[in-house]
Write a protein that holds these residues in place. Structure first.
Motif, PDB file in Angstrom:
ATOM      1  N   ALA A   1       6.697  -7.245  10.204  1.00  0.00           N
ATOM      2  CA  ALA A   1       7.993  -6.969  10.828  1.00  0.00           C
ATOM      3  C   ALA A   1       8.866  -8.211  10.922  1.00  0.00           C
ATOM      4  CB  ALA A   1       7.763  -6.414  12.219  1.00  0.00           C
TER       5      ALA A   1
ATOM      6  N   HIS B   1       0.828  -1.216   0.000  1.00  0.00           N
ATOM      7  CA  HIS B   1       0.000   0.000   0.000  1.00  0.00           C
ATOM      8  C   HIS B   1       0.856   1.258   0.000  1.00  0.00           C
ATOM      9  CE1 HIS B   1       0.222   0.800   4.481  1.00  0.00           C
ATOM     10  NE2 HIS B   1       0.370  -0.507   4.547  1.00  0.00           N
TER      11      HIS B   1
ATOM     12  N   ILE C   1      -3.882  -6.756   8.474  1.00  0.00           N
ATOM     13  CA  ILE C   1      -3.878  -6.283   7.088  1.00  0.00           C
ATOM     14  C   ILE C   1      -5.172  -6.832   6.493  1.00  0.00           C
ATOM     15  CG2 ILE C   1      -2.619  -6.186   4.900  1.00  0.00           C
ATOM     16  CD1 ILE C   1      -0.071  -6.993   6.423  1.00  0.00           C
ATOM     17  N   PRO C   2      -6.183  -5.972   6.405  1.00  0.00           N
ATOM     18  CA  PRO C   2      -7.538  -6.454   6.122  1.00  0.00           C
ATOM     19  C   PRO C   2      -7.666  -7.322   4.861  1.00  0.00           C
ATOM     20  CG  PRO C   2      -7.553  -4.088   6.587  1.00  0.00           C
ATOM     21  CD  PRO C   2      -6.126  -4.515   6.599  1.00  0.00           C
TER      22      PRO C   2
ATOM     23  N   GLY D   1      -0.857  -7.015  14.650  1.00  0.00           N
ATOM     24  CA  GLY D   1      -1.524  -6.056  13.769  1.00  0.00           C
ATOM     25  C   GLY D   1      -2.365  -6.759  12.712  1.00  0.00           C
TER      26      GLY D   1
ATOM     27  N   GLU E   1      -5.248   1.000   2.515  1.00  0.00           N
ATOM     28  CA  GLU E   1      -5.042  -0.037   3.536  1.00  0.00           C
ATOM     29  C   GLU E   1      -5.311   0.519   4.920  1.00  0.00           C
ATOM     30  OE1 GLU E   1      -3.299  -2.665   6.473  1.00  0.00           O
ATOM     31  OE2 GLU E   1      -2.745  -0.592   6.136  1.00  0.00           O
TER      32      GLU E   1
ATOM     33  N   HIS F   1     -14.885   0.036  10.964  1.00  0.00           N
ATOM     34  CA  HIS F   1     -14.403  -0.952  10.005  1.00  0.00           C
ATOM     35  C   HIS F   1     -13.880  -2.195  10.698  1.00  0.00           C
ATOM     36  CE1 HIS F   1     -10.231   0.173  10.659  1.00  0.00           C
ATOM     37  NE2 HIS F   1     -10.480   1.424  10.348  1.00  0.00           N
TER      38      HIS F   1
ATOM     39  N   ASP G   1       6.082   1.527   6.738  1.00  0.00           N
ATOM     40  CA  ASP G   1       4.673   1.138   6.563  1.00  0.00           C
ATOM     41  C   ASP G   1       4.009   2.041   5.545  1.00  0.00           C
ATOM     42  OD1 ASP G   1       2.150   0.080   6.884  1.00  0.00           O
ATOM     43  OD2 ASP G   1       1.785   0.987   8.837  1.00  0.00           O
TER      44      ASP G   1
ATOM     45  N   ASP H   1       4.696  -6.162   4.542  1.00  0.00           N
ATOM     46  CA  ASP H   1       4.024  -5.102   5.307  1.00  0.00           C
ATOM     47  C   ASP H   1       3.938  -5.513   6.772  1.00  0.00           C
ATOM     48  OD1 ASP H   1       2.692  -2.712   5.712  1.00  0.00           O
ATOM     49  OD2 ASP H   1       0.718  -3.517   5.221  1.00  0.00           O
TER      50      ASP H   1
ATOM     51  N   GLY I   1      -9.031   0.575   5.843  1.00  0.00           N
ATOM     52  CA  GLY I   1      -9.874  -0.621   5.819  1.00  0.00           C
ATOM     53  C   GLY I   1     -10.003  -1.355   4.495  1.00  0.00           C
TER      54      GLY I   1
ATOM     55  N   LEU J   1       5.987   2.852  13.384  1.00  0.00           N
ATOM     56  CA  LEU J   1       4.928   2.999  12.396  1.00  0.00           C
ATOM     57  C   LEU J   1       3.701   3.561  13.106  1.00  0.00           C
ATOM     58  CD1 LEU J   1       3.637  -0.590  11.586  1.00  0.00           C
ATOM     59  CD2 LEU J   1       5.677  -0.203  12.928  1.00  0.00           C
TER      60      LEU J   1
ATOM     61  N   ARG K   1      -8.954  -6.395  18.792  1.00  0.00           N
ATOM     62  CA  ARG K   1      -8.124  -7.217  17.899  1.00  0.00           C
ATOM     63  C   ARG K   1      -8.616  -8.644  18.028  1.00  0.00           C
ATOM     64  NH1 ARG K   1      -4.864  -4.255  14.249  1.00  0.00           N
ATOM     65  NH2 ARG K   1      -4.737  -2.235  15.253  1.00  0.00           N
TER      66      ARG K   1
HETATM   67  N1  BES Z   1       1.389  -2.783   8.163  1.00  0.00           N
HETATM   68  C1  BES Z   1       0.375  -2.619   9.139  1.00  0.00           C
HETATM   69  C2  BES Z   1       0.049  -3.913   9.862  1.00  0.00           C
HETATM   70  C3  BES Z   1       1.151  -4.307  10.784  1.00  0.00           C
HETATM   71  C4  BES Z   1       1.406  -3.570  11.898  1.00  0.00           C
HETATM   72  C5  BES Z   1       1.933  -5.387  10.507  1.00  0.00           C
HETATM   73  C6  BES Z   1       2.459  -3.906  12.718  1.00  0.00           C
HETATM   74  C7  BES Z   1       2.980  -5.719  11.325  1.00  0.00           C
HETATM   75  C8  BES Z   1       3.253  -4.962  12.423  1.00  0.00           C
HETATM   76  C9  BES Z   1      -0.851  -2.055   8.469  1.00  0.00           C
HETATM   77  O1  BES Z   1      -0.546  -0.986   7.630  1.00  0.00           O
HETATM   78  C10 BES Z   1      -1.776  -1.497   9.517  1.00  0.00           C
HETATM   79  O2  BES Z   1      -1.443  -0.541  10.145  1.00  0.00           O
HETATM   80  N2  BES Z   1      -2.943  -2.100   9.672  1.00  0.00           N
HETATM   81  C11 BES Z   1      -3.983  -1.569  10.464  1.00  0.00           C
HETATM   82  C12 BES Z   1      -5.262  -2.065   9.872  1.00  0.00           C
HETATM   83  C13 BES Z   1      -6.435  -1.181  10.063  1.00  0.00           C
HETATM   84  C14 BES Z   1      -6.214   0.259   9.752  1.00  0.00           C
HETATM   85  C15 BES Z   1      -7.636  -1.723   9.330  1.00  0.00           C
HETATM   86  C16 BES Z   1      -3.826  -2.004  11.892  1.00  0.00           C
HETATM   87  O3  BES Z   1      -3.330  -3.106  12.172  1.00  0.00           O
HETATM   88  O4  BES Z   1      -4.183  -1.211  12.756  1.00  0.00           O
END
Ligand code: BES
Ligand code: MN
Ligand code: MN
Length: 454
Positions: A182, A86, A400-401, A398, A153, A362, A119, A180, A156, A426, A328
């Protein structure tokens, strides 16, 4: 492979220059003022895909921000990998806490600082550069490659969701490669095999029809902030268990094998707490920290608004209070079902003295991917080669929808080959990305193409 890797090593400086250019685009998907920047972000990605040698490059308009698609399908009889990433980023506030401006990328100690560095702009860009390296050296790719890069992303992925449903043929593939997530730690090659899901709710509490003097009216009517605080307190018990009836019904139990695998990863609770500046860690009783982050559901208040919040004092009994609450989720919880249970419970505990409105902002489905799958194995082998070390497997807290959608609708297994670090801030001020991991990520991507083609 030698010439490909040599090309990557000797073009590192140029890659960093290009990444800087990408990071200067303030593509914040959630803010209306940045609509033009979103198109700029999409154009940047499309241009670079073209220059790398990808064919059929398209910017696809949606109801929201544009998608970028590209493919190169000239490897007859070879598998197809779909690369997802993204180009949208999170807002930058609180801006005063950034050491250097978020959209003026700056390198300090081998790390590049900017919003979106880890990110996901930096991570997504790695794959474009590995494609380029093959094209500029051997003149072709060892397998078929498709890219789908989105700009929503962080809000949502609703429009990509719809697009995947309607374009299963276009996106057909054998695996989905995503960077996306770690690494388990600096320099440790890692494949992530699980993501948590998400249910993001908003609760608005309304008391009197206008703000009131807290002296003349305090004691006569319910204060929405007080009520909201009481309701939030009723969501979780002292042991960190969520009190919403039915919340845990579909939670997959941790197996002994998985618990043992988690234990085998070196994890220091003390170091973790120290790095975060807390005296002790806290969470659901009966589970280790890694279990709580990766494999147990949680509930957190993300923001709370109400009353007078400026400097100084103002005596007021506010009319409204609002909280943003995220949960979560883990397999097999369903975000839609959880949102319903949450709404029902909030309405049950809301006193008659206020009106309460609950909204489902979302959600995302949780996922655990199989490890014995060909693509996951190719990912692990690729990273091991690039890093010169054995790859470890972990889950992630975290979300990734779109990953679950890919798995279900395209029936392709996702490979989460993340090169970020969870300490790279991030979504926070001073987001950064380790440039050594950036380089190793490009190499890992190249090795993945090679391994998966076999
Ligand atoms: N890349 C992240 C997800 C992530 C976070 C992966 C930390 C590994 C470590 C992604 O961009 C993200 O921030 N996702 C959101 C999803 C939401 C906005 C629907 C999240 O996890 O809060
Ligand atoms: Mn991301
Ligand atoms: Mn993010």
């Amino acid at each position: 492979m030698k010439e490909v890797i040599n090309f990557i090593e000797s073009n590192n400086e140029r890659y960093i220059g290009e990444l800087k250019e990408f990071l200067r685009i303030p593509s914040i998907s959630t803010l209306k003022d940045h609509k033009k920047d979103m198109m700029k972000g999409a154009k940047f990605v499309a241009d670079k895909l073209k220059n790398a040698g990808m064919k059929n490059v398209k910017i696809i308009k949606t109801k929201g921000h544009p998608l970028v698609y590209a493919d190169w399908l000239q490897a007859k009889g070879k598998p197809t990998v779909l690369i997802y990433g993204h180009y949208d980023v999170q807002p930058v506030d609180p801006i005063e806490l950034w050491d250097t401006p978020p959209f003026e990328p700056t390198i300090r100690n081998g790390k590049i600082y900017a919003r979106g560095a880890t990110d996901d702009k930096g991570q997504m860009y790695m794959h474009i550069k590995s494609v380029e390296a093959f094209m500029k050296t051997v003149g072709k790719l060892p397998l078929n490659v498709k890219f789908i890069i989105e700009g929503e992303e962080e809000i949502g992925s609703d429009n990509l969701e719809e697009f995947v449903g309607k374009n299963k043929k276009l996106l057909k593939c054998d695996s989905v490669l995503i960077s996306d997530t770690a690494l388990y730690g600096p320099g440790i090659p890692t494949i992530t095999y699980g993501l948590r899901g998400l249910s993001y709710m908003e609760v608005e509490v309304t008391g009197p029809n206008r703000d009131l003097h807290s002296g003349t009216f305090g004691g006569a009517v319910a204060n929405p902030i007080n009520v909201l605080a009481e309701m939030i307190a009723k969501l979780m018990d002292k042991n960190g268990k969520i009190k919403i009836p039915g919340f845990y019904d579909d939670v997959m139990k941790l197996t002994k094998l998985e618990r043992d695998n988690f234990k085998r990863l070196k994890f220091s609770e003390r170091k973790f707490a120290k790095e975060l500046g807390v005296r002790e860690l806290k969470g659901e009783k009966g589970f280790t920290t890694l279990e709580r982050i990766w494999a147990r559901p949680t509930l957190d208040c993300n923001g709370i608004i109400g009353g007078f919040t400026d400097k100084g004092a103002k005596t007021v009994l506010p009319s409204k209070a609002l909280a943003k609450i995220s949960m979560r989720l883990v397999p097999n919880q369903d975000p839609k079902k959880i949102a319903k249970l949450f709404t029902k419970y909030i309405n049950e505990i809301a006193p008659r003295s206020v009106r309460v409105k609950v909204s489902d902002l979302h959600g995302a489905y949780p996922i655990v991917t199989p490890l014995n799958d060909k693509a996951a194995k190719a990912g692990a082998a690729a990273m091991s080669k690039a890093f010169g070390k054995k790859t470890v497997f972990m889950r992630e807290g975290g979300s990734i929808p779109i990953v679950t959608t890919f798995a279900q609708k395209l029936k392709a297994s996702p490979v989460l080959m993340g090169l970020g670090l969870n300490t790279e801030d991030l979504h926070s001020p001073n987001e950064h990305f380790d440039l050594n991991h950036f380089r190793l990520g490009i190499i890992s991507s190249a090795y993945f193409f090679d391994e998966f083609a076999k």
